[in-house]
Design an enzyme around this catalytic site. Structure first.
Site, PDB file in Angstrom:
ATOM      1  N   GLN A   9      56.757  36.333 -45.817  1.00  0.00           N
ATOM      2  CA  GLN A   9      56.624  35.599 -44.562  1.00  0.00           C
ATOM      3  C   GLN A   9      55.720  34.381 -44.732  1.00  0.00           C
ATOM      4  O   GLN A   9      54.717  34.434 -45.430  1.00  0.00           O
ATOM      5  CB  GLN A   9      56.032  36.538 -43.500  1.00  0.00           C
ATOM      6  CG  GLN A   9      56.483  36.210 -42.101  1.00  0.00           C
ATOM      7  CD  GLN A   9      56.337  37.392 -41.148  1.00  0.00           C
ATOM      8  OE1 GLN A   9      56.501  38.525 -41.539  1.00  0.00           O
ATOM      9  NE2 GLN A   9      56.039  37.129 -39.898  1.00  0.00           N
ATOM     10  N   SER A  88      55.209  41.254 -50.368  1.00  0.00           N
ATOM     11  CA  SER A  88      55.369  41.887 -49.049  1.00  0.00           C
ATOM     12  C   SER A  88      56.852  41.999 -48.684  1.00  0.00           C
ATOM     13  O   SER A  88      57.602  42.730 -49.321  1.00  0.00           O
ATOM     14  CB  SER A  88      54.568  41.105 -48.003  1.00  0.00           C
ATOM     15  OG  SER A  88      54.560  41.774 -46.773  1.00  0.00           O
ATOM     16  N   LEU A  89      57.299  41.257 -47.673  1.00  0.00           N
ATOM     17  CA  LEU A  89      58.710  41.236 -47.291  1.00  0.00           C
ATOM     18  C   LEU A  89      59.614  40.962 -48.500  1.00  0.00           C
ATOM     19  O   LEU A  89      60.713  41.510 -48.616  1.00  0.00           O
ATOM     20  CB  LEU A  89      58.911  40.147 -46.230  1.00  0.00           C
ATOM     21  CG  LEU A  89      60.326  39.611 -46.033  1.00  0.00           C
ATOM     22  CD1 LEU A  89      61.177  40.640 -45.327  1.00  0.00           C
ATOM     23  CD2 LEU A  89      60.301  38.307 -45.269  1.00  0.00           C
ATOM     24  N   ARG A 113      62.264  46.625 -39.965  1.00  0.00           N
ATOM     25  CA  ARG A 113      60.856  46.426 -40.335  1.00  0.00           C
ATOM     26  C   ARG A 113      60.222  45.374 -39.420  1.00  0.00           C
ATOM     27  O   ARG A 113      59.117  45.563 -38.904  1.00  0.00           O
ATOM     28  CB  ARG A 113      60.799  45.962 -41.797  1.00  0.00           C
ATOM     29  CG  ARG A 113      59.399  45.662 -42.341  1.00  0.00           C
ATOM     30  CD  ARG A 113      59.548  45.138 -43.770  1.00  0.00           C
ATOM     31  NE  ARG A 113      58.288  45.069 -44.494  1.00  0.00           N
ATOM     32  CZ  ARG A 113      57.558  43.980 -44.614  1.00  0.00           C
ATOM     33  NH1 ARG A 113      57.944  42.861 -44.012  1.00  0.00           N
ATOM     34  NH2 ARG A 113      56.429  43.991 -45.312  1.00  0.00           N
ATOM     35  N   HIS A 195      49.677  45.057 -43.328  1.00  0.00           N
ATOM     36  CA  HIS A 195      49.091  45.731 -44.500  1.00  0.00           C
ATOM     37  C   HIS A 195      47.698  46.296 -44.194  1.00  0.00           C
ATOM     38  O   HIS A 195      46.770  46.161 -44.985  1.00  0.00           O
ATOM     39  CB  HIS A 195      49.067  44.788 -45.709  1.00  0.00           C
ATOM     40  CG  HIS A 195      50.432  44.308 -46.069  1.00  0.00           C
ATOM     41  ND1 HIS A 195      51.388  45.132 -46.629  1.00  0.00           N
ATOM     42  CD2 HIS A 195      51.039  43.096 -45.895  1.00  0.00           C
ATOM     43  CE1 HIS A 195      52.511  44.437 -46.796  1.00  0.00           C
ATOM     44  NE2 HIS A 195      52.332  43.221 -46.347  1.00  0.00           N
ATOM     45  N   GLN A 244      54.040  50.594 -48.134  1.00  0.00           N
ATOM     46  CA  GLN A 244      53.710  49.168 -48.213  1.00  0.00           C
ATOM     47  C   GLN A 244      53.148  48.578 -46.915  1.00  0.00           C
ATOM     48  O   GLN A 244      52.288  47.714 -46.943  1.00  0.00           O
ATOM     49  CB  GLN A 244      54.972  48.394 -48.643  1.00  0.00           C
ATOM     50  CG  GLN A 244      54.702  46.976 -49.114  1.00  0.00           C
ATOM     51  CD  GLN A 244      55.783  46.017 -48.659  1.00  0.00           C
ATOM     52  OE1 GLN A 244      56.114  45.940 -47.480  1.00  0.00           O
ATOM     53  NE2 GLN A 244      56.341  45.294 -49.600  1.00  0.00           N
TER      54      GLN A 244
END
Length: 297
Positions: A9, A88-89, A113, A195, A244
């Site tokens: 992101q 991440s993503l 998500r 996170h 995650q």
């Protein structure tokens, strides 16, 4: 050895993916399929939407995923990485590129998500902040001393960490980071504490979706955010993907491990060049490049 890395992101931009759509029949087919799966025209937002339109989490995450994965698919046989990782993503994009997830399942999970994270953000006011110029250990120690929820969330490169937590705790932590010698401690314009433990409701919601999705053995090792190690077992991949959302992104450690395991070049697949910059800060000797689409694909 070639490593392919996939952004998360923040890498979105207006007009993203339009060149792929206009020049590749494969891309056009996948974008149209994505519109059907999502139930709205994400291509309209990606190609013509404003920066503000693209900032909505339910749009941002699928948009970046689509740009990365469709770019990878248009490269065809020329994309044969020895290892992959995503920030991440971006881990979802990496898993599709490595054959561990289908395009359709990857997109559905990314969409779920995004919605789960959005809901978790609405439960409690929370945010993130970038901390520059401090060692990891000092950042962790400062976070531990602050009252309330605040944790190290993104280990982006040496001297650049992102912390995540409750608004009040983040503000106090920023002051304490500067007192501890940080060059900067800056609250980021994000909608929630990604996170961090505050993402627990999203983790629970996504866990059910991940558990019911079929994963295959990837065709190369995937360096996952949670462990920063090479994973090839489908069950481990699932478990790490579930963890995650509430665990830190160990990007520095992932890149270091990939280099240790033989990576000499890193190709960023998707919008932007953020990850290439981070790789160079982690190891100046590594070669970096952007994946480029040839219009005859």
């Amino acid at each position: 050895m070639k490593a392919y890395i996939f952004p998360g992101q923040g890498a979105q931009f207006s007009g993203m993916g339009l060149d792929l759509y206009e020049n590749s029949p494969i891309a056009q087919e996948l974008f149209e399929k994505a519109n059907d799966i999502l139930g709205f025209s994400i291509t309209d937002v990606m190609f013509e939407g404003s920066a503000e339109d693209l900032k909505q989490t339910k749009v941002t995450q699928p948009a970046i995923f689509l740009h990365s994965v469709i770019l990878a698919k248009t490269l065809g046989d020329s994309i044969k990485p020895d290892m992959v990782a995503g920030h991440s993503l971006g881990e979802f994009s990496a898993l599709v590129a490595a054959g561990a997830l289908t395009f359709e399942d990857g997109l559905k999970l990314v969409s779920q998500r995004a919605e789960a994270m959005q809901k978790a953000c609405e439960i409690q006011p929370s945010t993130m902040a970038a901390v520059l110029g401090l060692e990891d250990e000092i950042v962790e120690n400062v976070c531990a001393q602050i009252e309330g929820v605040v944790v190290a969330a993104n280990y982006n490169c040496p001297g650049q960490l992102v912390i995540s937590g409750e608004v009040d705790a983040i503000n106090k932590a920023c002051v304490a980071m500067k007192e501890a010698g940080a060059r900067r401690a800056l609250v980021l314009p994000v909608g929630g504490a990604f996170h961090s433990p505050l993402m627990e409701p999203a983790r629970e919601e996504l866990a059910a979706a991940i558990e019911s999705t079929t994963f295959s053995k990837p065709n190369c090792p995937v360096y996952q955010n949670v462990t920063a190690t090479a994973i090839t077992d489908e069950n481990e991949i699932k478990a790490n993907l579930i963890s995650q959302l509430t665990a830190p992104v160990r990007w520095t450690q992932s890149v270091q491990q990939m280099i240790k395991d033989g990576a000499t070049s890193f190709t960023e697949v998707g919008p932007g060049k953020v990850l290439q910059g981070l790789v160079k800060k982690i190891n100046r000797a590594s070669e970096t490049a952007s994946a480029t689409f040839e219009t005859n694909a």
